[in-house]
Scaffold this motif. Sequence first.
Motif, PDB file in Angstrom:
ATOM      1  N   PRO A  42       0.812  -1.232   0.000  1.00 15.96           N
ATOM      2  CA  PRO A  42       0.000   0.000   0.000  1.00 15.96           C
ATOM      3  C   PRO A  42       0.839   1.274   0.000  1.00 15.96           C
ATOM      4  CG  PRO A  42      -0.865  -1.580   1.585  1.00 15.96           C
ATOM      5  CD  PRO A  42       0.443  -2.122   1.123  1.00 15.96           C
ATOM      6  N   ASP A  43       1.908   1.315   0.776  1.00 17.02           N
ATOM      7  CA  ASP A  43       2.730   2.522   0.844  1.00 17.02           C
ATOM      8  C   ASP A  43       3.404   2.805  -0.496  1.00 17.02           C
ATOM      9  OD1 ASP A  43       2.079   2.929   3.520  1.00 17.02           O
ATOM     10  OD2 ASP A  43       3.717   1.655   4.218  1.00 17.02           O
ATOM     11  N   ASP A  44       3.934   1.755  -1.127  1.00 18.09           N
ATOM     12  CA  ASP A  44       4.565   1.939  -2.440  1.00 18.09           C
ATOM     13  C   ASP A  44       3.542   2.386  -3.476  1.00 18.09           C
ATOM     14  OD1 ASP A  44       6.923   1.124  -1.300  1.00 18.09           O
ATOM     15  OD2 ASP A  44       6.783  -0.951  -2.037  1.00 18.09           O
ATOM     16  N   LEU A  45       2.345   1.829  -3.412  1.00 17.32           N
ATOM     17  CA  LEU A  45       1.291   2.188  -4.343  1.00 17.32           C
ATOM     18  C   LEU A  45       0.918   3.671  -4.220  1.00 17.32           C
ATOM     19  CD1 LEU A  45      -1.049   1.574  -6.328  1.00 17.32           C
ATOM     20  CD2 LEU A  45      -2.403   0.920  -4.319  1.00 17.32           C
ATOM     21  N   LEU A  46       0.713   4.142  -3.013  1.00 14.17           N
ATOM     22  CA  LEU A  46       0.313   5.530  -2.807  1.00 14.17           C
ATOM     23  C   LEU A  46       1.430   6.491  -3.202  1.00 14.17           C
ATOM     24  CD1 LEU A  46      -1.599   5.208   0.594  1.00 14.17           C
ATOM     25  CD2 LEU A  46      -2.504   5.174  -1.738  1.00 14.17           C
ATOM     26  N   ARG A  47       2.666   6.117  -2.909  1.00 20.51           N
ATOM     27  CA  ARG A  47       3.805   6.972  -3.265  1.00 20.51           C
ATOM     28  C   ARG A  47       3.901   7.122  -4.782  1.00 20.51           C
ATOM     29  NH1 ARG A  47       7.381   4.025  -1.255  1.00 20.51           N
ATOM     30  NH2 ARG A  47       7.034   4.801   0.862  1.00 20.51           N
ATOM     31  N   ALA A  48       3.764   6.001  -5.489  1.00 23.06           N
ATOM     32  CA  ALA A  48       3.836   6.058  -6.961  1.00 23.06           C
ATOM     33  C   ALA A  48       2.674   6.864  -7.530  1.00 23.06           C
ATOM     34  CB  ALA A  48       3.826   4.634  -7.513  1.00 23.06           C
ATOM     35  N   SER A  49       1.503   6.756  -6.927  1.00 21.02           N
ATOM     36  CA  SER A  49       0.314   7.443  -7.457  1.00 21.02           C
ATOM     37  C   SER A  49       0.450   8.952  -7.330  1.00 21.02           C
ATOM     38  CB  SER A  49      -0.935   6.955  -6.728  1.00 21.02           C
ATOM     39  OG  SER A  49      -1.138   5.572  -6.941  1.00 21.02           O
ATOM     40  N   VAL A  50       0.816   9.461  -6.168  1.00 26.17           N
ATOM     41  CA  VAL A  50       0.900  10.925  -6.001  1.00 26.17           C
ATOM     42  C   VAL A  50       2.029  11.504  -6.834  1.00 26.17           C
ATOM     43  CG1 VAL A  50      -0.192  10.901  -3.728  1.00 26.17           C
ATOM     44  CG2 VAL A  50       2.302  10.672  -3.889  1.00 26.17           C
ATOM     45  N   GLU A  51       3.106  10.744  -6.996  1.00 24.84           N
ATOM     46  CA  GLU A  51       4.204  11.238  -7.826  1.00 24.84           C
ATOM     47  C   GLU A  51       3.776  11.326  -9.299  1.00 24.84           C
ATOM     48  OE1 GLU A  51       6.987  12.484  -7.016  1.00 24.84           O
ATOM     49  OE2 GLU A  51       7.015  12.017  -4.861  1.00 24.84           O
ATOM     50  N   LEU A  52       3.027  10.336  -9.780  1.00 23.37           N
ATOM     51  CA  LEU A  52       2.548  10.361 -11.160  1.00 23.37           C
ATOM     52  C   LEU A  52       1.602  11.542 -11.387  1.00 23.37           C
ATOM     53  CD1 LEU A  52       1.877   6.572 -11.891  1.00 23.37           C
ATOM     54  CD2 LEU A  52       3.427   8.071 -13.151  1.00 23.37           C
ATOM     55  N   ILE A  53       0.725  11.804 -10.415  1.00 25.81           N
ATOM     56  CA  ILE A  53      -0.245  12.892 -10.572  1.00 25.81           C
ATOM     57  C   ILE A  53       0.453  14.249 -10.668  1.00 25.81           C
ATOM     58  CG2 ILE A  53      -2.105  14.126  -9.384  1.00 25.81           C
ATOM     59  CD1 ILE A  53      -3.050  11.384  -8.357  1.00 25.81           C
ATOM     60  N   THR A  54       1.396  14.499  -9.797  1.00 22.75           N
ATOM     61  CA  THR A  54       2.081  15.788  -9.818  1.00 22.75           C
ATOM     62  C   THR A  54       3.003  15.907 -11.032  1.00 22.75           C
ATOM     63  OG1 THR A  54       3.783  14.890  -8.346  1.00 22.75           O
ATOM     64  CG2 THR A  54       1.978  16.129  -7.331  1.00 22.75           C
ATOM     65  N   THR A  55       3.639  14.805 -11.419  1.00 23.27           N
ATOM     66  CA  THR A  55       4.581  14.862 -12.546  1.00 23.27           C
ATOM     67  C   THR A  55       3.857  15.003 -13.886  1.00 23.27           C
ATOM     68  OG1 THR A  55       6.152  13.481 -11.339  1.00 23.27           O
ATOM     69  CG2 THR A  55       6.454  13.647 -13.727  1.00 23.27           C
TER      70      THR A  55
END
Length: 538
Positions: free
Chosen positions: A24-37
């Motif tokens: 879950p932590d890796d999933l959320l980290r990847a998601s917010v980074e993709l959204i901002t990038t």
Amino acid sequence: MENRTAQLQASAEVGRAAVSILNPDDLLRASVELITTRFGFYYAAVFTLDETGRWAVLREATGEAGRVLKERQHRLEVGGQSMVGFVTANRQPRVALDVGQDAVRFANPLLPDTRSEVTLPLIVGQRVLGALDVQSQQAAAFDEASVASLQSMADQIAIALFNAMQFSRAEAQTRAQRTLLDAALDLAGEADRATLFEKVGRYARQLTQAEGVNVYLPINENEIELVYSDDPIGRDYAGQRLRKGEGLSGRVMVSGQPQRVDDYATWAGQAAVYATAGFHAVLAVPMIWRGRAMGVLTLTHSQPDRFFSPDDENLIQLLAAQTAAALANADLAEQQRNTLEELHLINRRLTSEAWAGLLAQLPDDMRRVQYARHDLPVPDEVPPDVELATVEAQTVQWRKTDADATPWQSGLATPIMLRGEVIGALGVEDTRADRVWSEADRTLIQAVADEVAIAIDNARLIDQTERRAYRERLIADITRKMLAAGDLEGIAQVAGQEIARTLRIDRAQVQIGAPPDRPAPPDRPNGHGRHTDEEAAA
């Protein structure tokens, strides 16, 4: 069109991350980074509801602001004065095109450049998992299309998060079952209570991450006592007693049912002695064995953001049951030890009494048997090592001093022991001045002494058996002769004659009825002559 294409590409990437990342932590980290990038937004964050459902806790966020907020364990109240609070309570998105005009928005000082914001719920079925919060440095940055794209991403994140949470929960349950199995094997054979409670504390922390583990046991019909505490706060209360029904642990002891308290400081049923203890969340579980509460296992959290979940309660109930069984086994083992100790003491006493009686019958020349080479003298006195071995009940060694006139240069003696009682000693002496008594010598002499004890005891038991058999035969023979006599006078004469003959005495008397100098009972003859009760009745 290009912006729409970028949104679709970003959504697809979030989808791929959602199906490929189980943590879950890796999933959320990847998601917010993709959204901002991919979208070029100022800030993105994901909040998830805690176990109580009262707070939305920041799980992942971008940038330096996100790092600081996570370190602070940032959280927002569900239904509170914030975009996240509104969305998680109302289950619908909220858009602030101009953050200065939105009445429910939480103005975060770490994000001073935010001009617009959108918050979207993370929902799976009917369950709200949390919220996705996205902020931009541009006013009115979120139109209907971008909100729809972000909601699509939020839905993918919610499903992936739910699956990841389920996967993590399954892994946690597997670890918990393994821990409970280890605990069952480890606790079952533990007879020492102090060690038992230390192990219980270790397993309880592994299962729940509790900060403190405490054990209460009943000390009488009305009170329980804190007998073990592995708790930074609870240690100050070691030995504290509570009335049954007092405080959380006292109530659980009476009810036999587990109970959780999320905020002990405000709980109305708190024990007065713990009013200022600093506990926050408390979980108390009875240790039940065959329908009886043997004590209470109490776990604590002191941090305000920590709580005990229903899963924690279920796991600790299983551990408490194992602890209760181990306590019952320990009590039974203690009872058995006490019984064996009592039997051992009785056996020693009976052995001592039996040997005291036997020694009293032995002549002096049979109490000490010595062997020496024909050219060496046999001393009359008891060697010092033999006497010391019988007194101290342990193997002793001696060596000749210049003042001694004896030809013996050294000696070794070990006690002859039977059922813990010293019944004698076995000693050896040597005329060689360089004789060294080795450990092998000690072992051999001790082994022989043990065999001597067994052989002597067997001989004593055989002698007792033969004496008892002789006595039984003698009694049977006298009985047969008395029955053959037929009348009262003949029976008395046979009894007296046989007793005198058997014991080799000069005179034996048989008195039937009251002695001549004692008044006869009422309604009976005066006792003179050989009148019996039967004759008086006739």
